[in-house]
Design an enzyme around this catalytic site. Structure first.
Site, PDB file in Angstrom:
ATOM      1  N   ASN A 156     -22.111  30.385  -5.209  1.00 17.31           N
ATOM      2  CA  ASN A 156     -22.325  31.341  -6.160  1.00 17.31           C
ATOM      3  C   ASN A 156     -23.272  31.019  -7.124  1.00 17.31           C
ATOM      4  O   ASN A 156     -23.143  31.778  -8.211  1.00 17.31           O
ATOM      5  CB  ASN A 156     -20.834  31.718  -6.496  1.00 17.31           C
ATOM      6  N   ALA A 179     -13.308  37.167   5.159  1.00 19.62           N
ATOM      7  CA  ALA A 179     -13.921  35.851   5.693  1.00 19.62           C
ATOM      8  C   ALA A 179     -15.294  35.704   5.456  1.00 19.62           C
ATOM      9  O   ALA A 179     -15.959  34.967   5.957  1.00 19.62           O
ATOM     10  CB  ALA A 179     -13.749  35.918   7.400  1.00 19.62           C
ATOM     11  N   ALA A 234     -16.306  34.683  -0.550  1.00 14.72           N
ATOM     12  CA  ALA A 234     -15.155  34.577  -1.427  1.00 14.72           C
ATOM     13  C   ALA A 234     -13.915  33.845  -0.829  1.00 14.72           C
ATOM     14  O   ALA A 234     -13.142  33.180  -1.305  1.00 14.72           O
ATOM     15  CB  ALA A 234     -14.786  35.680  -2.061  1.00 14.72           C
ATOM     16  N   LYS A 293     -23.966  34.497  -0.507  1.00 12.93           N
ATOM     17  CA  LYS A 293     -23.210  33.330  -0.840  1.00 12.93           C
ATOM     18  C   LYS A 293     -23.600  32.278   0.388  1.00 12.93           C
ATOM     19  O   LYS A 293     -23.380  31.322  -0.055  1.00 12.93           O
ATOM     20  CB  LYS A 293     -21.571  33.458  -1.016  1.00 12.93           C
ATOM     21  N   TYR A 332     -12.499  43.328  -9.697  1.00 15.79           N
ATOM     22  CA  TYR A 332     -11.963  43.316 -11.055  1.00 15.79           C
ATOM     23  C   TYR A 332     -12.618  44.677 -11.511  1.00 15.79           C
ATOM     24  O   TYR A 332     -12.145  45.146 -12.860  1.00 15.79           O
ATOM     25  CB  TYR A 332     -12.600  42.369 -11.974  1.00 15.79           C
TER      26      TYR A 332
END
Length: 279
Positions: free
Chosen positions: A93, A131, A134, A72, A221
């Site tokens: 992202n 860190a 996300a 990312k 998730y």
């Protein structure tokens, strides 16, 4: 569900590893539902191959990409441009072409806030665990909402300090995280993710039982309930997993790429059912 044999446009996700990703299911379902002649594939790309892959993607009929761990931030210097919200988050992202320029965007901020706003309660203090990319999005979201009492911690203290300075928040050493008072705790680490780390947690259960109940938010998730969330719930905390964030950020990606809205409730049910069946 079928994928077009000869899609007019190709999309995909890059990360490493990618075994846990539900992104192909979400986007291919969306393409089929809305009659889009497009397909979405998983591209496992090791860190040392990232620059080479981006170079190749520019020469192939790839219209857009999702970007996940660990790319990312590393992907940003390989792009032609980044959007203001990606710049603010310090991470990307989503990749798309804007007037021929390979551009990075960030839909994680939008995705993170989607379920949090639905809770309808304000929080006095937040503890952000991790860190990485996300965490950048989470801190961008919290500070944009005017939350002043925010603490970030990470095993790599240097990364946490850099992040804290970037967003003007407090930083504590990983070993001191259990002493932080917070009524919103966000796990952005992969600890607890399905696979080798599923039995791990970024916080001792005593953290939740030793202070007034708040909200524990795990960006993972899969599985739906991590040890982190189970510990919080057992202590009377409200819990959120990363399902709604995942669906919301994915739906925002779909809108960027195709200019169309995915039905959120149907998309959420699709992913929840797939996770429940072990897909």
């Amino acid at each position: 569900m079928t994928i077009p044999r000869i899609p007019r446009q190709l999309y995909g996700i890059i990360g490493y590893p990618l075994g846990h990703s539900m992104s192909p299911l979400l986007h291919n379902w969306g393409f089929e539902l809305l009659g889009e002649q497009a397909a979405y594939m998983a591209f496992p790309v090791a860190p040392e191959k990232l620059a080479e892959f981006i170079c190749c993607a520019r020469m192939l009929p790839v219209s857009g990409l999702s970007v996940t761990i660990p790319h990312k931030q590393a992907v940003m210097p390989l792009l032609d441009a980044v959007t203001p919200r990606a710049q603010a988050a310090g991470a990307v992202n989503t990749l798309f072409y804007d007037d021929g320029k390979l551009t990075g965007d960030n839909t994680d901020v939008y995705g993170f806030l989607h379920p949090l706003d639905s809770c309808g309660t304000a929080h006095a203090a937040a503890l952000v665990l991790g860190a990485g990319g996300a965490a950048n999005a989470v801190l961008a979201a919290l500070t944009a909402r005017g939350m002043c009492n925010v603490t970030v911690t990470n095993r790599n203290g240097d990364r946490a300090r850099i992040l804290a300075e970037r967003f003007g928040v407090r930083c504590v050493a990983w070993e001191e995280r259990h002493a932080v008072d917070a009524d919103l705790v966000v796990n952005t680490t992969p600890l607890g993710m399905a696979g080798d780390r599923q039995a791990q947690t970024p916080l001792d259960p005593a953290f939740f039982s030793s202070r007034p109940a708040g909200l524990a938010y795990d960006l993972i998730y899969n599985p739906a309930q991590t040890f982190f969330l189970a510990s919080a719930q057992a202590a009377g905390w409200r819990v959120l997993n990363g399902l709604d964030m995942f669906v919301a950020q994915g739906a925002e990606q779909f809108r960027i790429w195709r200019g169309r809205e995915l039905p959120f409730a149907q998309a959420r049910a699709l992913i929840a059912d797939a996770l429940a069946s072990g897909c």
